[in-house]
Design a protein around this motif. Structure first.
Motif: not given
Length: 478
Positions: A109-117, A175-189
């Motif tokens: 479970k992540i926060d897709h605004t900042n990539g935090e777990i 869903t696939l577009k949301h995965v891209d959002v999650c990817y960017r948040a995780l990589r930025k973190r």
């Protein structure tokens, strides 16, 4: 599987994922489908990212004879065009991720605004609505342009056709577009935590697969083979690497699953074959260059504006790898939260070990786990064998690169002239020095007359032409 008498030891506790879409993304010619992902939205900012992993260990106990085969092979070996699977082919194909197949799911479970777990769960389950696509198709869905590249072909080189795109609903596109959002948040973190993404131009050689028809079923055949005919080949150079392509998205999902598994294991004191990468403080000047020059040059996704070749020595000696049984940091991935590989149990035996250990904890059978001491002895041996396998695969790629260029030159293929080489190693004349040639995506040997050779120095950029290649010593000559 039924003929082998294999049964699912986790069937009674598997979660049924129903019709939740699970996306498996790989190359069109992939032989082992290890993993897929799905996304479950909880609210506007907090989704569960599920990474579903093939679960062969539920059918193969640690003492099974097929497990011993995997342990002896250690990993799948890639000697293009010949691939030696770690698990026997029927088993690997029958237990890969596919509709109505078992999986071990790593949920984060992540926060897709900042990539935090925010939370982690690991549980066996069964996936049904599996949708397979290639990296190219995922890029098309997300409107990501393909990397510009140039391909040189020798002979009648066949191409692997793209499979048809699976039927995608509007929810699937979301869903696939949301995965891209999650990817960017995780990589930025990870970038905020001093992570670095190393991107460079490379080359790839493909060899026509009709050669496979004549190969022995073993790497050590007891009889000779006569080859007739001549394989075709292609040599491809990626001109401008993409820093946020579909392959990066999938890689980030795997990093998330692997780091979440490590966090879970640390919390529950589960011995696992962790992967560590720590600063090498025996070379403080290199560590200082990394921290004070490279890190400040990164963008928000961890991409340095500096040419990796100019900092190649730093990347080579900045850190040292380890395989401890307790958590250790991974500085280049910026995972002080720890890291363990567990997303490819069809291709790596160490991933199978991680699954055995995690499953024993889930079942409340800690007595069946390997202890830290026992696991340390196993991982030390695995680490050596994995390095040998990786070396063999690298040498195989270098051989085919040289082989393809040798024959491309023989048929008069026109390559760029006046290419730039960055000198990486200087040797006294008449021995060849070596350097990186961006236009060919490779390291090559530099042959030059004695006059002027004394002016060579590491890091210097000089103008070169491709003059030949020697498959026997796996070299490309400039």
């Amino acid at each position: 599987i039924s003929q082998l008498g294999l049964t699912d030891s986790l069937q009674s506790i598997r979660k049924d994922w129903g019709q939740m879409a699970v996306f498996c993304v790989d190359e069109a010619a992939a032989k082992e489908i290890d993993n897929g992902f799905s996304v479950e939205k909880i609210n506007d900012t907090q989704p569960w990212v599920h990474v579903h992993i093939a679960n062969p260990t539920a059918f193969l106990d640690p003492e099974h004879w097929i497990t011993y085969i995997a342990a002896s092979r250690v990993a799948t070996r890639y000697f293009d065009p010949y691939t030696v699977l770690m698990l026997p082919t029927p088993v690997s194909h029958s237990l890969g991720l596919a509709p109505d197949r078992p999986a071990l799911t790593f949920s984060t479970k992540i926060d897709h605004t900042n990539g935090e777990i925010l939370d982690i769960e690991i549980a066996p389950g069964t996936v049904h609505n599996v949708k397979s696509m290639t990296y190219k198709q995922l890029g098309s869905v997300l409107n990501i342009e393909s990397e510009p590249q140039v391909t040189y072909t020798f002979g009648n080189m066949p191409t692997t056709p793209e499979p048809p795109l699976p039927s995608l609903s509007s929810a699937d596109y979301d869903t696939l577009k949301h995965v891209d959002v999650c990817y960017r948040a995780l990589r930025k973190r990870r970038t905020r935590n001093d992570g670095v993404s190393v991107e460079t131009i490379g080359c790839e050689t493909a060899v026509s697969h009709e050669v496979n028809k004549y190969l022995a079923p073993s790497l050590s055949p007891d009889y000779p083979t006569l080859f007739r005919g001549f394989p075709a080949a292609s040599y491809t150079v990626v001109l401008v690497p993409r820093n946020s392509g579909p392959n990066h998205i999938i890689a980030e999902m795997m990093v998330l699953a692997n780091s979440s598994a490590a966090l879970y294991a640390t919390k529950h004191d589960i011995p696992l074959p962790f992967r560590g990468l720590e600063y090498n403080h025996r070379v403080p000047e290199v560590v200082n260059h990394f921290k004070n020059v490279i890190l400040p040059s990164r963008d928000e996704y961890g991409i340095s504006s500096r040419d990796i070749i100019d900092d190649i020595r730093t990347y080579i000696v900045i850190s040292y790898a380890s395989t401890p049984t307790t958590a250790a940091p991974h500085v280049l991935l910026s995972l002080d939260t720890r890291y363990v590989k567990c997303t490819s149990p069809l291709r790596r035996f160490s991933d199978m070990i991680a699954h055995y250990q995690l499953t024993a904890h889930i079942l409340g059978k800690r007595k069946f786990m390997m202890s830290h001491k026992a696991l340390a002895a196993v991982t030390a041996n695995l680490d050596i064998k994995e390095r040998m396998i990786n070396f063999g695969s690298t040498e195989s790629r270098k051989y085919w690169n040289a082989w393809a260029l040798k024959h491309l030159l023989e048929v008069g293929t026109k390559f760029p002239r006046n290419m730039t080489m960055t000198v990486l190693e200087v040797k006294p004349w008449p021995n060849p020095s070596s350097g990186w040639v961006k236009d060919m995506g490779c390291v090559g040997k530099l042959w030059m007359p004695q006059k002027g050779s004394h002016r060579l120095e590491v890091g210097k950029k000089i103008t070169v032409d491709l003059v030949g290649a020697e498959p026997g010593d796996r070299s490309i000559n400039f």
